[in-house]
Design a protein around this motif. Structure first.
Motif, PDB file in Angstrom:
ATOM      1  N   ALA A  60      68.466  40.538 -23.003  1.00 38.49           N
ATOM      2  CA  ALA A  60      67.909  40.841 -21.682  1.00 38.49           C
ATOM      3  C   ALA A  60      68.470  42.142 -21.102  1.00 38.49           C
ATOM      4  CB  ALA A  60      68.160  39.674 -20.736  1.00 38.49           C
ATOM      5  N   VAL A  61      68.065  43.250 -21.692  1.00 40.36           N
ATOM      6  CA  VAL A  61      68.428  44.570 -21.183  1.00 40.36           C
ATOM      7  C   VAL A  61      67.143  45.350 -20.938  1.00 40.36           C
ATOM      8  CG1 VAL A  61      70.711  44.667 -22.234  1.00 40.36           C
ATOM      9  CG2 VAL A  61      68.750  45.471 -23.532  1.00 40.36           C
ATOM     10  N   SER A  62      67.263  46.495 -20.307  1.00 48.10           N
ATOM     11  CA  SER A  62      66.094  47.333 -20.047  1.00 48.10           C
ATOM     12  C   SER A  62      65.397  47.684 -21.358  1.00 48.10           C
ATOM     13  CB  SER A  62      66.517  48.625 -19.350  1.00 48.10           C
ATOM     14  OG  SER A  62      67.166  48.333 -18.143  1.00 48.10           O
ATOM     15  N   PRO A  63      64.069  47.863 -21.317  1.00 49.24           N
ATOM     16  CA  PRO A  63      63.358  48.244 -22.540  1.00 49.24           C
ATOM     17  C   PRO A  63      63.986  49.472 -23.188  1.00 49.24           C
ATOM     18  CG  PRO A  63      61.807  47.723 -20.802  1.00 49.24           C
ATOM     19  CD  PRO A  63      63.177  47.714 -20.167  1.00 49.24           C
ATOM     20  N   GLY A  64      64.095  49.425 -24.504  1.00 51.02           N
ATOM     21  CA  GLY A  64      64.651  50.529 -25.268  1.00 51.02           C
ATOM     22  C   GLY A  64      66.158  50.489 -25.418  1.00 51.02           C
ATOM     23  N   SER A 144      77.873  42.641 -18.870  1.00 53.27           N
ATOM     24  CA  SER A 144      77.392  41.802 -19.981  1.00 53.27           C
ATOM     25  C   SER A 144      77.355  42.662 -21.224  1.00 53.27           C
ATOM     26  CB  SER A 144      75.996  41.252 -19.710  1.00 53.27           C
ATOM     27  OG  SER A 144      76.017  40.351 -18.627  1.00 53.27           O
ATOM     28  N   ARG A 145      77.657  42.030 -22.333  1.00 56.54           N
ATOM     29  CA  ARG A 145      77.618  42.723 -23.621  1.00 56.54           C
ATOM     30  C   ARG A 145      77.033  41.743 -24.631  1.00 56.54           C
ATOM     31  NH1 ARG A 145      83.284  44.735 -25.554  1.00 56.54           N
ATOM     32  NH2 ARG A 145      83.654  42.517 -25.642  1.00 56.54           N
ATOM     33  N   GLN A 157      74.604  46.516 -23.900  1.00 60.17           N
ATOM     34  CA  GLN A 157      75.495  46.153 -22.802  1.00 60.17           C
ATOM     35  C   GLN A 157      74.903  46.601 -21.480  1.00 60.17           C
ATOM     36  OE1 GLN A 157      79.301  48.009 -23.178  1.00 60.17           O
ATOM     37  NE2 GLN A 157      78.540  50.066 -22.883  1.00 60.17           N
ATOM     38  N   THR A 158      75.355  45.952 -20.420  1.00 59.90           N
ATOM     39  CA  THR A 158      75.099  46.406 -19.064  1.00 59.90           C
ATOM     40  C   THR A 158      76.464  46.572 -18.428  1.00 59.90           C
ATOM     41  OG1 THR A 158      75.007  44.172 -18.169  1.00 59.90           O
ATOM     42  CG2 THR A 158      72.919  45.144 -18.880  1.00 59.90           C
ATOM     43  N   VAL A 159      76.595  47.570 -17.617  1.00 60.25           N
ATOM     44  CA  VAL A 159      77.889  47.829 -16.988  1.00 60.25           C
ATOM     45  C   VAL A 159      77.663  48.152 -15.516  1.00 60.25           C
ATOM     46  CG1 VAL A 159      79.922  49.312 -16.949  1.00 60.25           C
ATOM     47  CG2 VAL A 159      78.880  48.719 -19.129  1.00 60.25           C
TER      48      VAL A 159
END
Length: 176
Positions: A60-64, A144-145, A157-159
């Motif tokens: 579940a991260v941004s497209p790409g 999240s990673r 990852q999201t930071v």
């Protein structure tokens, strides 16, 4: 050249690329991979090599930001190469010569063989487990990673850039 494969994106530039894509599509049609079909893949010919790319499901991260990418080179004289990697929206910039990547150079085979190799690597990657690691501070998710637990490779990852986070994650969830 009119594409006969089910991928979205660009048409192949050469008959070798067409054979590679047709073989890859045939392999994908026969695999058992969750939520991934041939029309989930995009062909990009704006650079050399030909690139086939797909978003990784359940991350579940941004497209790409979490993709599987295959690069297929053919110089037109039978010199071919294949590279596969976990990547993001930058094409073929994260290649590792490890068990997580695919590297084929110097194999004197027809384009169809490269299509099968690419399909088998993609299928194997899509069947791998992926864990989401979360860091929570004062009840707020700050990072999240997503990692491959068998090798520890971070695939996305999201930071929250307002916080520096270290230490073990507060929770780990299997997403695939």
């Amino acid at each position: 050249m009119a594409p006969t494969h089910p991928f979205s994106g660009d048409a192949p530039r050469t008959s070798s690329e067409q054979v590679f894509l047709d073989t890859l599509a045939a392999h994908i049609a026969n695999w058992v991979a969750p939520d991934v079909r041939a029309d989930s893949f995009e062909v990009i010919t704006g650079m050399h090599p030909l690139v086939v790319m797909a978003e990784v499901p359940d991350v579940a991260v941004s497209p790409g930001k979490c993709t599987l990418q295959i690069g297929y080179w053919d110089d037109g004289h039978g010199c071919r190469a294949l590279e596969g990697e976990w990547g993001d929206d930058y094409l073929l910039d994260s290649h590792e010569y490890s068990s997580d990547g695919l590297t084929v150079f110097g194999l004197h085979e027809e384009p169809a063989v490269y299509g099968v190799l690419a399909g088998k690597w993609l299928e194997r990657q899509l069947q791998r487990r992926v864990d989401r690691q979360d860091w929570v501070r004062k009840g707020t998710l700050v990072r999240s990673r997503w990692v491959l637990p068998d090798t520890g490779k971070r695939v996305a990852q999201t930071v929250n850039t307002n916080r520096f986070v270290r230490g073990a994650p507060d929770r780990v969830t299997r997403v695939r």
